[in-house]
Design an enzyme around this catalytic site. Structure first.
Site, PDB file in Angstrom:
ATOM      1  N   HIS A  96     -34.905  -4.490   6.687  1.00  6.76           N
ATOM      2  CA  HIS A  96     -33.760  -3.587   6.749  1.00  6.76           C
ATOM      3  C   HIS A  96     -32.563  -4.202   7.458  1.00  6.76           C
ATOM      4  O   HIS A  96     -31.666  -3.502   7.914  1.00  6.76           O
ATOM      5  CB  HIS A  96     -34.170  -2.243   7.371  1.00  6.76           C
ATOM      6  CG  HIS A  96     -34.751  -1.326   6.332  1.00  6.76           C
ATOM      7  ND1 HIS A  96     -35.715  -1.749   5.457  1.00  6.76           N
ATOM      8  CD2 HIS A  96     -34.490  -0.044   6.003  1.00  6.76           C
ATOM      9  CE1 HIS A  96     -36.020  -0.751   4.640  1.00  6.76           C
ATOM     10  NE2 HIS A  96     -35.288   0.297   4.951  1.00  6.76           N
ATOM     11  N   ASP A 161     -32.092   5.946  14.776  1.00  5.61           N
ATOM     12  CA  ASP A 161     -31.842   7.140  13.950  1.00  5.61           C
ATOM     13  C   ASP A 161     -32.809   7.196  12.777  1.00  5.61           C
ATOM     14  O   ASP A 161     -33.151   8.265  12.291  1.00  5.61           O
ATOM     15  CB  ASP A 161     -30.420   7.098  13.369  1.00  5.61           C
ATOM     16  CG  ASP A 161     -29.370   7.269  14.437  1.00  5.61           C
ATOM     17  OD1 ASP A 161     -29.718   7.723  15.540  1.00  5.61           O
ATOM     18  OD2 ASP A 161     -28.200   6.949  14.169  1.00  5.61           O
ATOM     19  N   GLU A 274     -24.936  11.706  20.393  1.00  7.61           N
ATOM     20  CA  GLU A 274     -24.221  10.770  19.514  1.00  7.61           C
ATOM     21  C   GLU A 274     -22.874  11.399  19.153  1.00  7.61           C
ATOM     22  O   GLU A 274     -22.469  12.411  19.734  1.00  7.61           O
ATOM     23  CB  GLU A 274     -25.033  10.457  18.252  1.00  7.61           C
ATOM     24  CG  GLU A 274     -26.214   9.550  18.517  1.00  7.61           C
ATOM     25  CD  GLU A 274     -26.781   8.894  17.258  1.00  7.61           C
ATOM     26  OE1 GLU A 274     -26.199   9.065  16.165  1.00  7.61           O
ATOM     27  OE2 GLU A 274     -27.823   8.217  17.374  1.00  7.61           O
TER      28      GLU A 274
END
Ligand code: FAD
Length: 529
Positions: A96, A161, A274
């Site tokens: 990723h 996240d 956030e």
């Protein structure tokens, strides 16, 4: 530590082709002459290891190793060391990365998932003095760590996240999310590691034992060792998350409220914070949590967005709780905050649903035709992301020069734009991670663009402009998940840590074998897309 296998004796024999499917270059195949390693060179294996989530670069390895144990990886690293010209080796977690960081052009990629194929590589324990922890294979996904912990009513405290990332992959960067300001990034919540160094030694390390290696590997971009086990701190898991989003029309109020909340966490304060920027091209609902706002809330926000010149700021925080009714959770902190009146939105969700709010971005369709169509689209998708850290004292300049002037004026639909503060005191300066120096609070910007590959150059151009503007205006940014084109840029990136990074490389990977895709110590190669 694994011993050298007798079969190494037959190394360096000539005229070898591994697995007859496709020949590896002679020099490399001579070095890899070992019947026991599950090395594949077929097109499917090579293709899967040549690209990543970013889909912006393609760099093909000569072979892919599917290890069945840590000893296979040890052996591979030793083979490279014993080769007259060592070959690069990259651990590939879940691939990723967005710019080929887990690639090994012309070398060998290690498919880390293979280490976990027989299961049993997450063990939850308790020890006097240490408390609860989980020993986790470096190849494990955080979603599986969460599931295993919850079976015991426990969970890690610091997250990313998105949970379909490997433990080894995020610990090689830092692992940040809304919990980082309160509990530190993931690299601040590790008790011990097992690491295979670039010399092929399998070493256990912690703050007390082989501490230099321990801190080198945390945030080390895979340069000093391959993490095969991490001991992660666990706490008692709360059952529920009260999840709040507040909309601001003023950047200064937005950021000062964010800072106020991160400095007043725990007690009555939040456990997660956030923030993001909403524009016409980056709407409030996106893949990070598709179902937060009802259609009616979205319409309300859209009207405010229009009235505010097409830009708004969204502060997001979470308060955990257990075994009480949702109405009993007091959000005393709300009364001090300066969001637009009437623009606070709340939800109560189980902890698992909150942490797994992004879900899996992999294909889930069960209809074959649909799946194929999606696959075609997926092949097209590219992710020219830019992630930055910047010092708190320069956020107003950054807002004017970058957010208003460049991001807001962009007319291409982009992905989420994250913007939130982090508390530097929760970072350990002994790790290899890099954050802005000298200020207690720094901010992170995440431009998480999704686009067709053919249009990715538009975002690449804006990303480049952002970096240029910061340089011109003297805004002292550091890239997170960094990508640089030159050695000078890396030297500048590491700043006062550069000498330490060089020494660590010399000590743990002197032949510069590991994670060549980061392109810190290896010559920059042309991308071949
Ligand atoms: P890979 O891409 O496979 O590898 C990354 C690097 O680490 C490579 O250099 C590789 O060689 C090295 N590496 C991999 N495994 C090991 C190992 N076991 N030991 C040593 N080195 C290793 N990051 C955050 O901090 N917070 C977020 O909220 C966040 N959200 C994300 C959401 C999405 C959708 C995506 C795509 C990425 C996100 N990231 C986030 C970034 C992510 O943390 C990094 O890209 C991370 O490297 C991905 O992990 P991976 O397992 O796929 O690693």
């Amino acid at each position: 530590m694994a011993n050298s296998s007798p079969k190494l004796i037959i190394l360096f024999l000539t005229t070898i082709t591994i697995f007859s499917i496709s020949p590896i270059s002679n020099a490399l195949s001579n070095c890899l002459l070992t019947p026991d390693l599950d090395l594949r060179t077929d097109p499917d294996a090579i293709a899967a290891a040549s690209t990543d989530y970013g889909n912006l670069v393609k760099r093909s390895p000569r072979a892919v190793l599917y290890p069945s144990s840590e000893n296979d990886v040890v052996e591979l690293v030793r083979l490279s060391n014993e080769c007259p010209t060592p070959f690069g080796i990259a651990a590939r977690g879940h691939g990723h990365s967005v710019r080929g960081q887990a690639a090994a052009h012309g070398g060998v990629v290690v498919d880390m998932a293979s280490l976990g194929r027989d299961g049993g590589r997450i063990r939850v324990s308790w020890e006097e003095g240490l408390g609860y922890y989980a020993d986790v294979g470096g190849e494990q996904l955080w979603i599986d760590v969460l599931r295993a912990g919850l079976e015991h009513g426990l969970a890690p405290v610091s997250w990313t996240d998105y949970l379909y990332l490997t433990v080894g992959g995020t610990l090689s960067n830092a692992g940040i999310s809304g919990q980082s300001s309160f509990y530190g990034p993931q690299i601040s919540n590790v008790l011990q590691l097992d690491v295979i160094t670039g010399k092929g030694d399998l070493v256990s390390c912690s703050e007390e034992m082989n501490s230099e290696l321990f801190f080198a590997v945390l945030g080390g971009l895979g340069q000093f060792g391959i993490i095969t086990r991490a001991r992660i701190v666990l706490h008692k898991a709360p059952t529920t998350a009260k999840w709040v989003r507040l909309i601001y029309d003023d950047f200064s109020k937005f950021t000062s409220d964010q800072e106020h909340l991160i400095m007043n966490g725990f007690g009555n304060g939040p456990n997660y914070l956030e923030g993001s920027i909403i524009t016409d091209k980056s709407p409030p609902n996106n893949w990070r949590s598709t179902s937060f706002y009802s259609p009616c809330h979205q319409t309300k926000i859209q009207s405010l967005l229009k009235a505010n010149g097409g830009i708004l700021y969204s502060l997001e925080f979470v308060k955990y709780y257990t075994n009480i009714h949702e109405e009993e959770v007091e959000l005393m902190m709300l009364k001090d905050l300066r969001f637009v009146p009437g623009f606070s939105f709340k939800k109560d969700v189980p902890l698992f649903d909150f942490l797994n709010r992004v879900g899996s971005l992999e294909l889930e369709g069960d209809n074959e035709e649909e799946k194929e169509e999606e696959e075609e689209e997926e092949e097209e998708a590219a992710h020219p992301w830019l992630n930055l850290f910047l010092p708190k004292s320069q956020i107003m300049d950054f807002h004017a020069a970058v957010i208003l002037n460049l991001i807001h004026t962009q007319n291409q639909t982009s992905g989420p734009i994250l913007f939130y503060p982090l508390n530097r005191q929760k970072w350990d300066d002994r790790t290899s991670a890099v954050v802005p120096e000298d200020e207690d609070i720094f901010y992170t910007l995440g431009l998480l663009h999704s686009t067709k590959f053919s249009e990715s150059h538009v975002f690449e151009k804006v990303n480049k402009q952002i970096l240029e503007v910061c340089q011109r205006e003297g805004i002292r940014i550091k890239q997170y998940l960094p990508h640089y084109e030159s050695k000078e840029d890396w030297v500048q990136h590491y700043g006062s840590k550069w000498n330490t990074i060089q020494e660590r490389k010399q000590k743990y990977d002197p032949r510069m074998i590991l994670s060549p895709g980061q392109r810190i110590f290896t010559p920059v190669m042309e991308s071949d897309f």
